[in-house]
Structure formats: C-alpha cells, structure tokens
Design an enzyme around this catalytic site. Structure first.
Site, PDB file in Angstrom:
ATOM      1  N   GLU A   1      10.737 -64.443  56.933  1.00  0.00           N
ATOM      2  CA  GLU A   1      11.040 -64.860  55.559  1.00  0.00           C
ATOM      3  C   GLU A   1      12.448 -64.454  55.115  1.00  0.00           C
ATOM      4  O   GLU A   1      13.043 -65.092  54.257  1.00  0.00           O
ATOM      5  CB  GLU A   1       9.984 -64.321  54.577  1.00  0.00           C
ATOM      6  CG  GLU A   1       9.943 -62.813  54.373  1.00  0.00           C
ATOM      7  CD  GLU A   1       9.026 -62.068  55.344  1.00  0.00           C
ATOM      8  OE1 GLU A   1       8.753 -62.602  56.441  1.00  0.00           O
ATOM      9  OE2 GLU A   1       8.592 -60.949  55.017  1.00  0.00           O
TER      10      GLU A   1
ATOM     11  N   CYS B   1       4.362 -59.500  60.073  1.00  0.00           N
ATOM     12  CA  CYS B   1       4.398 -58.057  60.301  1.00  0.00           C
ATOM     13  C   CYS B   1       2.998 -57.458  60.196  1.00  0.00           C
ATOM     14  O   CYS B   1       2.227 -57.565  61.140  1.00  0.00           O
ATOM     15  CB  CYS B   1       5.394 -57.386  59.358  1.00  0.00           C
ATOM     16  SG  CYS B   1       5.978 -55.823  60.037  1.00  0.00           S
TER      17      CYS B   1
ATOM     18  N   HIS C   1       9.982 -60.224  60.288  1.00  0.00           N
ATOM     19  CA  HIS C   1       9.878 -60.878  58.973  1.00  0.00           C
ATOM     20  C   HIS C   1      10.765 -62.125  58.923  1.00  0.00           C
ATOM     21  O   HIS C   1      11.908 -62.050  58.476  1.00  0.00           O
ATOM     22  CB  HIS C   1      10.329 -59.919  57.869  1.00  0.00           C
ATOM     23  CG  HIS C   1       9.407 -58.780  57.634  1.00  0.00           C
ATOM     24  ND1 HIS C   1       8.329 -58.857  56.784  1.00  0.00           N
ATOM     25  CD2 HIS C   1       9.403 -57.524  58.133  1.00  0.00           C
ATOM     26  CE1 HIS C   1       7.697 -57.691  56.770  1.00  0.00           C
ATOM     27  NE2 HIS C   1       8.324 -56.864  57.586  1.00  0.00           N
TER      28      HIS C   1
HETATM   29  N1  GLN Z   1       2.681 -50.927  58.039  1.00  0.00           N
HETATM   30  C1  GLN Z   1       2.986 -51.663  59.224  1.00  0.00           C
HETATM   31  C2  GLN Z   1       3.965 -50.933  60.118  1.00  0.00           C
HETATM   32  O1  GLN Z   1       4.626 -50.027  59.692  1.00  0.00           O
HETATM   33  C3  GLN Z   1       3.529 -53.043  58.871  1.00  0.00           C
HETATM   34  C4  GLN Z   1       4.853 -53.003  58.204  1.00  0.00           C
HETATM   35  C5  GLN Z   1       5.223 -54.286  57.528  1.00  0.00           C
HETATM   36  O2  GLN Z   1       4.384 -55.146  57.294  1.00  0.00           O
HETATM   37  N2  GLN Z   1       6.485 -54.422  57.180  1.00  0.00           N
HETATM   38  O3  GLN Z   1       4.089 -51.252  61.271  1.00  0.00           O
END
Ligand code: GLN
Length: 569
Positions: free
Chosen positions: A544, A416, A542
């Site tokens: 994970e 992400c 994600h």
């Molecule tokens: N802050 C970034 C976004 O909102 C990444 C979010 C995250 O890593 N879950 O896109």
C-alpha cells in the site's frame, strides 16, 4: 570558481552555521546555491488540528510539479518522539514507511502520492531528532564552551534539516509543513527557525502559507472568520505574516468572506484561497489551481514555468468521483473507528478502483466482532482485506476473516499481519496444526508458524528496530503474484518483527499454500497464495505504501479485478 568574499558573506548570513563542514570550513550548499537559491513555501496551520494541512501542502507541491517545477516536501513534527514508529495509530494514525526504512508521519504518504516521488528520512523531522542531535553535539564538545540554547542551537539544527532536503533533492521549490497548530508550545522553535530562514535567504525566496478552518454556526449557517483572524494574529506575534491563506470550510464561502479575511489579515484577496471540503482529497490541487494559487506562487517567486498540466490528474479525480459501478470491500481491522490508521490501504484501494473504473465502497469491520465465529459483518462483500497490525487484540477475528474468505472463495488480500493471519488459519484448518500461532501472540504455541526474524531476537529497544524499508522480492514464475506484477523482481517496503517460519514450509506447500515471493538472501517468505481459490494472496510487506493515484499497485489492481469478477456473478 566562486567569489570568496561573497561566499564568506553567504556563509555568515545565509547558511546556518551547522551546514558548514567542520573539517574544511566549507559549506556543502553554497556552490550549488550561488546561482539559483531554492525557494521555500512554509505551511502552518491555525484554529484546529487535522484541518487538512498535509493534503494542502501536498496539493501545492502537485500544482507546482504540474507546471514542470521540481519540488520536494518535508514535514516538521513538533512532538518529542524521535519518529512516528512508536506512536499508536489511535494517537497519530498510520505510520508511513519510506523506501529507506524511516517510520514517518502519515502526511508523507500524502506527499508521495501527490508528487509521485519517493521521499527519504530527511523529509520528516521531529523535535526528538533535533534535540537528540543537539545534545549529542554538546556531549562531543562541538559547541566549544557555549551555552547551548533553543536559539540559536535548536533553531540552527532545524534550519540545517530544512536546507538538507533542498540539498538532497535539488528541487527548485521545497514545501515545508509544520505539524500542530500555531501557538502550540512545542511548535515555537520550528516557527522561529522558519521565520529566520526568510532573512537568511531573502524574502523573495520564501512564502508563508497558513491553513485555517472557518467554522459554521448551525443556527445561522454563517461561516465565522474570527478564529482565522486570531490565528493569523498569533502567527504575526511570532514574526510571520502569511503570504497566502487557505480557508477550509464545509460549505462554499462568499466573496464577502474572502474580502473580510483579506482585510483583517492583511493578505491580498487573490491570496485568500477557499478550500471547500472535497469528496476526494485528489480534487484539492484542482481547486487550488482554479483559485489561482499556482499563478500566485510562480509570480511571487519569479519562476519561469510551463502551463499547468493537470489533465491526467483531472481524469483520475473524475473516475474516483463518478465510477461506472461499485464493489464492496471489507477492511478488517482493529481501529475501524479511525480511518487514518489505514490511510494508505484505503488510498491504494481507491487508486486500483480508479484504474478499473469502479468505486470502492469500504466496509470497515472491527475484527473483535468476528471473534466468536460470527461472519455476518462480512456478508455480501466482494473482497476482504486484512491489513497490518500489532498486538493480540482482534487477531482471532482476523483469522476468522481469512477462514471465511478461504471457505467462501472470496478474494482476499493480506498485508503483513494479514499474511500471518492467512498462514495461521491455513495451518490450523487445512494442515491440522492445532494451536498454531505467532510467537508474538502465544510464545508457548506448539506450532510457531510465525516467529521472530533471526535478527529480532536480541532487539530490546522498540524504536526503529523492526525490519524496515525496501527489500527485493523474487517472484515465482507461474504464480498469481508474478502474473500481477508482470516482472521477476520487485522491491517492496517492510515493517515487521515476525515472519513465516520456514520449518513449516514443506508441510503447508504440500497442502496447497504456494510461496510466490521470496527474499533470496535468507530465503524469507514474502508472498503466499492459495492454489485452490479464486484469489487469496498475502504479502509480508506493505504494498500500500507504493501505490499512487497515477500508478496503482499491481497487487491491489489484481485483487480488485478478482473482487469485480465476483461481484458481477
Ligand atoms: N505484528 C506483526 C510483526 O511484527 C505484523 C506487523 C505488521 O503488520 N506491520 O511481524
């Protein structure tokens, strides 16, 4: 069909009034339940918080599932937030995301990993949700002039949500964990609701388990039972007598202590289960099973169950505990002093490690430390993970980590924010786009490589408004991502507001950044990888959250395989 008189009695006495459909007066649950009533195990905690109740509840679910019993599991969180999404990892650890896009307590991650099933938003109930629902009903006039009170209206709403999990999952046994510690003001309505459920559905269908800590006095080395006695007393004061007690301790406890807790807390000695700290949390179901907890639950519920089959589980635990060799992975984050903040990432690494029979030695690297271009904290690592995150602090350090991985051929997995960091670094260093950034960190950047998702521009409320939950991702043939997954399309879970800005796609791909996963609808970039690098890949989602000890995530496996390859050199 069914006996009407019995049904009326059932409606009145068994099912909370709110379960009865307002249109038809019929109850959704009754027909199914008449034959076999779902059994519930309610888990509370005493003495201190963070005593491992979540892992204990998940482990109970695992040992029952290993006997062929269908299970589901729920967490009741007494805080006022509607969900965990608005809470800082400092306060509450990682925010776990389910397939259906709810932002939940990290215990749901333990649950999914231990029972190997996807849960839904119903599995995490907070005081905020309960009060919002009751107040909305009151405003609609649903209570027909009644005074709306904690008992019965709040407790009925809690009970409705507990029964809902049973209803939706159709599980034979539902385990419900109450967050916090017995005695907290906020927890009282939950405890009261769980007390009532016993008389609603019958004693034979409910078990109460209480998890406590036995502190050890350094001077004498003694484990003390008094705090446990007090918390059981407190629980009894609320009308609940535990059926079994799980005693957490750092050292082995004698039978004498078991006998003492049994005597003072009025619980059978066989129902006092010692849970000595284990080197891996996946060992807890094995400890419980050895201590006879599975037999006890099956017997008390009168369930007909198969013999426990924990063989595969045992093998995984064995591999985690005794790996053939080690690899060292740097996890570059903002909250390194708080392992809980990256719980699922850590666990996904361990699962992939067990798969390859290597121990994953995680070096927690605070991204701030890399900010000045300092790469010492990364010296000697076999792989680098940059996990998700929000806010500017530490971002430049994560970009440095991506640069270090790219320039030194170190396997890199970005998750992400980790994708956004990799793209920004590539744009700045390889494509020469000076000042490239995400508009999250620099709204005036000359090169907004990462920008709002279109639907996010008009969003003002912070809670539950990100791009959340599961979306399909199409994998591009011939890429590392496609090779790792071994299939054309996958579904992965998201939690972000920003994304790769397609205006820069042509420029970056012409310089060696491959887009290897896309959401076809809207052509969103979901996975990127470097063509000219041993293994540098990042995902906008994600992965994970979907890794399980028995089903390690393909991308984590592929990343570790590259790291192992490097460490062998
Ligand atoms: N802050 C970034 C976004 O909102 C990444 C979010 C995250 O890593 N879950 O896109």
């Amino acid at each position: 069909m069914y006996n009407r008189r019995l049904l009326r009695r059932f409606k009145r006495a068994i099912i909370p009034s709110v379960l009865i459909s307002r249109e038809t007066g019929e109850c959704a649950l009754h027909e199914e339940r008449m034959g076999s009533v779902t059994k519930f195990i309610f888990c509370t905690g005493g003495v201190v918080s963070s005593v491992g109740k979540g892992v204990a509840a998940a482990s109970i679910a695992r040992i029952l599932k290993s006997r062929g019993i269908s299970v589901s599991i729920q967490k009741l969180d007494p805080y006022l937030n509607v969900d965990a999404g608005t809470m800082s990892p400092y306060q509450h650890g990682e925010v776990f995301v389910t397939e259906d896009g709810s932002e939940t307590d990290l215990d749901l991650g333990h649950y999914e990993r231990f029972i190997d099933e996807n849960l839904t938003s119903s599995s995490n109930v907070t005081t905020g949700q309960v009060y919002s629902a009751v107040i909305a009903s009151e405003r609609r006039g649903d209570y027909l002039g009644s005074t709306v009170q904690i008992i019965p209206h709040i407790t009925d709403e809690i009970k409705r949500r507990v029964h809902q999990v049973a209803h939706e999952s159709g599980a034979e046994v539902v385990i419900v964990e109450v967050g916090g510690t017995v005695g907290d003001i906020e927890g009282l309505p939950f405890i009261e609701a769980l007390r009532q459920i016993r008389s609603d559905i019958g004693r034979e269908n409910v078990l109460y388990g209480h998890v406590t800590l036995l502190p050890r006095l350094a001077v004498t080395g003694e484990l003390k039972t008094k705090p446990t006695q007090h918390s059981v007393k407190e629980l009894r004061g609320m009308g609940i007598q535990p059926d079994f007690i799980l005693l957490r301790s750092d050292t082995y406890l004698s039978d004498g202590i078991r006998a003492k807790v049994s005597l003072f807390c009025d619980v059978d000695e066989s129902a006092v289960v010692p849970l000595v700290s284990a080197s891996t949390m996946y060992e807890v179901p094995l400890i419980m099973e050895n201590a006879g907890l599975g037999d006890l639950i099956v017997e008390r519920f009168g369930l007909s169950a198969a013999k426990p089959n924990l063989e595969q589980w045992r093998k995984i635990v064995e591999r985690i505990k005794n790996p053939a060799r080690q690899v060292q992975i740097a996890l570059v984050g903002k909250y390194v002093e708080l392992v809980d903040a990256y719980m699922s990432v850590r666990e996904a690494l361990y699962h992939a490690g067990a798969h390859h029979d290597v121990g994953v030695d995680i070096r927690w690297v605070e991204s701030d430390l890399l900010e000045g271009g300092e790469s010492d904290p990364l010296a000697g690592v076999d792989g680098i993970v940059v996990p998700g995150g929000f806010g500017y602090r530490g971002v430049e350090g994560k970009i440095q980590a991506a640069q270090h991985a790219r320039e030194h051929g170190i396997p890199y997995l970005g998750l992400c924010l980790g994708l956004q960091m990799m793209v920004i670094e590539f744009a700045r260093s390889v494509a020469g786009l000076e000042g490239a950034n995400s508009t999250e960190f620099d709204p005036q950047t000359p090169h907004p490589l990462i920008d709002f998702l279109p639907e996010q521009r008009q969003v003002f409320d912070k809670g539950g408004t990100m791009r959340l939950g599961s979306y399909p991702c199409h994998l591009v043939p011939g890429t590392r991502a496609r090779e790792a997954y071994g299939q054309e399309e996958v579904r992965e879970r998201h939690r972000h507001r920003f994304e790769f800005n397609n205006q820069y796609r042509q420029n970056l791909t012409s310089k060696g950044l491959a887009v290897s996963g896309v959401l076809e609808e809207g052509d969103l970039v979901e996975i990127v990888e470097l063509e000219d690098h041993p293994w540098m890949l990042a995902t906008q989602f994600h992965p994970e959250f979907k890794s399980r000890p028995n089903r390690p995530h393909p991308l984590f496996c592929a990343f570790l395989s590259a790291a192992i390859g490097r460490s062998g050199k």
